[in-house]
Design a protein around this motif. Structure first.
Motif, PDB file in Angstrom:
ATOM      1  N   VAL A 152      -7.427  -5.923 -22.076  1.00 39.25           N
ATOM      2  CA  VAL A 152      -7.420  -6.977 -21.070  1.00 39.25           C
ATOM      3  C   VAL A 152      -5.995  -7.158 -20.548  1.00 39.25           C
ATOM      4  CG1 VAL A 152      -6.958  -8.839 -22.737  1.00 39.25           C
ATOM      5  CG2 VAL A 152      -8.195  -9.362 -20.607  1.00 39.25           C
ATOM      6  N   ILE A 153      -5.898  -7.635 -19.306  1.00 37.59           N
ATOM      7  CA  ILE A 153      -4.613  -8.056 -18.741  1.00 37.59           C
ATOM      8  C   ILE A 153      -4.631  -9.569 -18.613  1.00 37.59           C
ATOM      9  CG2 ILE A 153      -3.074  -7.978 -16.733  1.00 37.59           C
ATOM     10  CD1 ILE A 153      -4.167  -5.200 -16.119  1.00 37.59           C
ATOM     11  N   LEU A 154      -3.650 -10.224 -19.202  1.00 43.37           N
ATOM     12  CA  LEU A 154      -3.529 -11.676 -19.105  1.00 43.37           C
ATOM     13  C   LEU A 154      -2.478 -12.000 -18.056  1.00 43.37           C
ATOM     14  CD1 LEU A 154      -3.538 -12.669 -22.890  1.00 43.37           C
ATOM     15  CD2 LEU A 154      -5.464 -12.125 -21.389  1.00 43.37           C
ATOM     16  N   MET A 155      -2.916 -12.595 -16.948  1.00 40.67           N
ATOM     17  CA  MET A 155      -2.019 -12.931 -15.843  1.00 40.67           C
ATOM     18  C   MET A 155      -1.576 -14.383 -15.988  1.00 40.67           C
ATOM     19  SD  MET A 155      -1.842 -10.241 -13.707  1.00 40.67           S
ATOM     20  CE  MET A 155      -1.446 -10.912 -12.107  1.00 40.67           C
ATOM     21  N   ALA A 156      -0.362 -14.581 -16.457  1.00 38.94           N
ATOM     22  CA  ALA A 156       0.162 -15.931 -16.666  1.00 38.94           C
ATOM     23  C   ALA A 156       0.754 -16.458 -15.369  1.00 38.94           C
ATOM     24  CB  ALA A 156       1.220 -15.916 -17.769  1.00 38.94           C
ATOM     25  N   LYS A 157       0.189 -17.557 -14.865  1.00 39.60           N
ATOM     26  CA  LYS A 157       0.600 -18.117 -13.580  1.00 39.60           C
ATOM     27  C   LYS A 157       1.075 -19.561 -13.750  1.00 39.60           C
ATOM     28  CE  LYS A 157      -1.046 -14.683 -10.855  1.00 39.60           C
ATOM     29  NZ  LYS A 157      -0.300 -13.983  -9.795  1.00 39.60           N
ATOM     30  N   LYS A 158       1.413 -20.176 -12.620  1.00 39.52           N
ATOM     31  CA  LYS A 158       1.781 -21.591 -12.611  1.00 39.52           C
ATOM     32  C   LYS A 158       0.612 -22.475 -12.209  1.00 39.52           C
ATOM     33  CE  LYS A 158       6.767 -21.253 -11.835  1.00 39.52           C
ATOM     34  NZ  LYS A 158       7.891 -21.708 -10.982  1.00 39.52           N
ATOM     35  N   VAL A 159      -0.567 -21.875 -12.028  1.00 43.30           N
ATOM     36  CA  VAL A 159      -1.786 -22.615 -11.681  1.00 43.30           C
ATOM     37  C   VAL A 159      -2.859 -22.298 -12.723  1.00 43.30           C
ATOM     38  CG1 VAL A 159      -1.320 -22.774  -9.222  1.00 43.30           C
ATOM     39  CG2 VAL A 159      -2.479 -20.758 -10.111  1.00 43.30           C
ATOM     40  N   ASP A 160      -3.953 -23.070 -12.708  1.00 42.88           N
ATOM     41  CA  ASP A 160      -4.968 -22.973 -13.755  1.00 42.88           C
ATOM     42  C   ASP A 160      -5.886 -21.763 -13.629  1.00 42.88           C
ATOM     43  OD1 ASP A 160      -4.091 -25.286 -15.012  1.00 42.88           O
ATOM     44  OD2 ASP A 160      -5.319 -26.580 -13.743  1.00 42.88           O
ATOM     45  N   GLY A 161      -5.843 -21.065 -12.511  1.00 45.40           N
ATOM     46  CA  GLY A 161      -6.714 -19.914 -12.316  1.00 45.40           C
ATOM     47  C   GLY A 161      -6.657 -19.457 -10.875  1.00 45.40           C
ATOM     48  N   VAL A 162      -7.749 -18.840 -10.420  1.00 47.65           N
ATOM     49  CA  VAL A 162      -7.830 -18.359  -9.040  1.00 47.65           C
ATOM     50  C   VAL A 162      -8.612 -19.373  -8.209  1.00 47.65           C
ATOM     51  CG1 VAL A 162      -8.574 -16.488  -7.528  1.00 47.65           C
ATOM     52  CG2 VAL A 162      -7.811 -15.980  -9.855  1.00 47.65           C
ATOM     53  N   TYR A 163      -8.030 -19.792  -7.089  1.00 47.32           N
ATOM     54  CA  TYR A 163      -8.652 -20.773  -6.203  1.00 47.32           C
ATOM     55  C   TYR A 163      -9.034 -20.119  -4.879  1.00 47.32           C
ATOM     56  CZ  TYR A 163      -6.937 -24.538  -9.270  1.00 47.32           C
ATOM     57  OH  TYR A 163      -6.683 -25.374 -10.340  1.00 47.32           O
ATOM     58  N   ASP A 164      -9.941 -20.781  -4.152  1.00 51.83           N
ATOM     59  CA  ASP A 164     -10.328 -20.276  -2.831  1.00 51.83           C
ATOM     60  C   ASP A 164      -9.285 -20.579  -1.766  1.00 51.83           C
ATOM     61  OD1 ASP A 164     -10.713 -22.992  -2.672  1.00 51.83           O
ATOM     62  OD2 ASP A 164     -12.797 -22.889  -1.977  1.00 51.83           O
ATOM     63  N   SER A 165      -8.325 -21.445  -2.082  1.00 56.06           N
ATOM     64  CA  SER A 165      -7.191 -21.736  -1.203  1.00 56.06           C
ATOM     65  C   SER A 165      -6.059 -22.257  -2.077  1.00 56.06           C
ATOM     66  CB  SER A 165      -7.573 -22.752  -0.119  1.00 56.06           C
ATOM     67  OG  SER A 165      -8.047 -23.955  -0.695  1.00 56.06           O
ATOM     68  N   ASP A 166      -4.891 -22.416  -1.503  1.00 53.60           N
ATOM     69  CA  ASP A 166      -3.716 -22.855  -2.258  1.00 53.60           C
ATOM     70  C   ASP A 166      -3.928 -24.282  -2.770  1.00 53.60           C
ATOM     71  OD1 ASP A 166      -1.264 -23.529  -3.289  1.00 53.60           O
ATOM     72  OD2 ASP A 166      -0.114 -22.820  -1.574  1.00 53.60           O
ATOM     73  N   PRO A 167      -4.007 -24.476  -4.103  1.00 54.27           N
ATOM     74  CA  PRO A 167      -4.247 -25.822  -4.631  1.00 54.27           C
ATOM     75  C   PRO A 167      -3.091 -26.786  -4.413  1.00 54.27           C
ATOM     76  CG  PRO A 167      -3.756 -24.285  -6.410  1.00 54.27           C
ATOM     77  CD  PRO A 167      -3.895 -23.462  -5.170  1.00 54.27           C
ATOM     78  N   VAL A 168      -1.910 -26.260  -4.108  1.00 47.99           N
ATOM     79  CA  VAL A 168      -0.755 -27.120  -3.861  1.00 47.99           C
ATOM     80  C   VAL A 168      -0.896 -27.828  -2.518  1.00 47.99           C
ATOM     81  CG1 VAL A 168       1.747 -27.196  -3.552  1.00 47.99           C
ATOM     82  CG2 VAL A 168       0.747 -25.674  -5.275  1.00 47.99           C
ATOM     83  N   THR A 169      -1.341 -27.086  -1.512  1.00 47.04           N
ATOM     84  CA  THR A 169      -1.471 -27.655  -0.169  1.00 47.04           C
ATOM     85  C   THR A 169      -2.893 -28.117   0.146  1.00 47.04           C
ATOM     86  OG1 THR A 169      -1.807 -25.423   0.733  1.00 47.04           O
ATOM     87  CG2 THR A 169       0.445 -26.287   0.717  1.00 47.04           C
ATOM     88  N   HIS A 170      -3.865 -27.698  -0.674  1.00 47.71           N
ATOM     89  CA  HIS A 170      -5.261 -28.090  -0.464  1.00 47.71           C
ATOM     90  C   HIS A 170      -5.797 -28.745  -1.746  1.00 47.71           C
ATOM     91  CE1 HIS A 170      -4.561 -24.927   2.531  1.00 47.71           C
ATOM     92  NE2 HIS A 170      -5.507 -25.511   3.254  1.00 47.71           N
ATOM     93  N   PRO A 171      -5.719 -30.062  -1.841  1.00 49.34           N
ATOM     94  CA  PRO A 171      -6.149 -30.770  -3.058  1.00 49.34           C
ATOM     95  C   PRO A 171      -7.612 -30.512  -3.434  1.00 49.34           C
ATOM     96  CG  PRO A 171      -4.915 -32.235  -1.605  1.00 49.34           C
ATOM     97  CD  PRO A 171      -5.190 -30.991  -0.823  1.00 49.34           C
ATOM     98  N   ASN A 172      -8.449 -30.176  -2.468  1.00 45.55           N
ATOM     99  CA  ASN A 172      -9.872 -29.938  -2.735  1.00 45.55           C
ATOM    100  C   ASN A 172     -10.186 -28.465  -2.962  1.00 45.55           C
ATOM    101  OD1 ASN A 172     -10.558 -32.709  -2.405  1.00 45.55           O
ATOM    102  ND2 ASN A 172     -10.569 -32.449  -0.175  1.00 45.55           N
ATOM    103  N   ALA A 173      -9.170 -27.663  -3.212  1.00 44.87           N
ATOM    104  CA  ALA A 173      -9.385 -26.233  -3.451  1.00 44.87           C
ATOM    105  C   ALA A 173     -10.294 -26.027  -4.662  1.00 44.87           C
ATOM    106  CB  ALA A 173      -8.049 -25.537  -3.674  1.00 44.87           C
ATOM    107  N   LYS A 174     -11.184 -25.047  -4.552  1.00 46.38           N
ATOM    108  CA  LYS A 174     -12.152 -24.768  -5.611  1.00 46.38           C
ATOM    109  C   LYS A 174     -11.646 -23.638  -6.499  1.00 46.38           C
ATOM    110  CE  LYS A 174     -16.732 -22.726  -6.300  1.00 46.38           C
ATOM    111  NZ  LYS A 174     -17.885 -22.066  -5.626  1.00 46.38           N
ATOM    112  N   ILE A 175     -11.729 -23.857  -7.816  1.00 44.38           N
ATOM    113  CA  ILE A 175     -11.332 -22.825  -8.759  1.00 44.38           C
ATOM    114  C   ILE A 175     -12.540 -21.961  -9.120  1.00 44.38           C
ATOM    115  CG2 ILE A 175     -11.727 -24.276 -10.805  1.00 44.38           C
ATOM    116  CD1 ILE A 175      -9.291 -22.889 -12.093  1.00 44.38           C
TER     117      ILE A 175
END
Length: 243
Positions: free
Chosen positions: A157-180
């Motif tokens: 497996v590859i573990l991708m360590a990011k500054k967000v909780d996962g992959v979102y449909d849009s940028d969660p920083v600029t879109h508060p309603n972004a879906k993970i």
């Protein structure tokens, strides 16, 4: 002690992750936190290889956008990954974790050249191996390096360590309603243009059936949780994780 889900992993750390909250340079507290987590995972007898980016020091794409020759800018980025790798090696060895840095560009005075069989042997001996200098070629990202090295050392497996909780449909920083997303297929990542990793890396993972788990590095203990099989972040693979 719980049994880990994965016996051999590639941990992909972005350069920005090493910068901590400052956003640039190398943050000693962040390094210490990562080293402590890696040491804990080693106690579960897991083989760990690490690929580190260099964006906290230099990004080749950014340099080329300002008129620099792209190959030159990318080589500078590779050198930045070597600096990060040496810093991480020092942090790991200060916690008592035996570590080797292997570089795709030869610099024998400070690190070993990348040799696949030697890397595997280090892992078998319980050492952490850090892969530096990308693939050694311009125009390839450290995401592609992680996918390539994972295939070469037969990581599970590859573990991708990011500054967000996962992959979102849009940028969660600029879109508060972004879906993970909890689960994604490789084709979905490619077709939707999601920023999991670049398309070359995603295609390489798909061809070699290497799953990717994207999770938040800032939450202490998350690396171990993923290794133990806890459902955090976003799982990218050929089939959903729960099937």
């Amino acid at each position: 002690m719980r049994k880990p889900k994965y016996g051999r992993i590639v941990l992909k750390l972005s350069g920005e992750a090493l910068a901590g909250e400052r956003g640039w340079g190398i943050d000693s507290e962040t390094l210490s936190s990562i080293a402590a987590q890696v040491k804990e995972i080693k106690s579960y007898d897991v083989d760990i290889a690490i690929v580190v980016g260099g964006g906290n020091i230099w990004r080749g794409v950014r340099g080329s956008a300002k008129g620099m020759d792209r190959a030159t800018a990318d080589y500078m980025g590779m050198l930045a990954t070597v600096m990060n790798s040496l810093a991480l090696q020092d942090a790991l060895e200060r916690t008592g974790v035996d570590t080797r840095v292997q570089t795709a560009i030869e610099m024998r005075q400070i690190a070993e050249p990348y040799i696949r069989r030697r890397a595997i042997r280090h892992l078998e001996k319980g050492r952490v191996v850090i892969f530096a200098a990308g693939t050694g070629n311009p125009y390839f990202s450290t995401d592609t390096t992680a996918a390539l090295r994972a295939a070469e050392i037969e990581a599970e497996v590859i573990l991708m360590a990011k500054k967000v909780d996962g992959v979102y449909d849009s940028d969660p920083v600029t879109h508060p309603n972004a879906k993970i997303f909890k689960d994604l297929g490789y084709i979905e990542v490619l077709n939707m243009g999601l920023e999991v990793m670049d398309s070359t890396a995603a295609s390489l993972c798909m061809d070699n059936q290497i799953p990717i788990i994207v999770f938040n590095l800032k939450t202490e203990g998350n690396i171990l949780k993923v290794v133990l099989g806890e459902k955090i972040g976003t799982y990218v693979g050929r089939v959903p994780k729960d099937e």
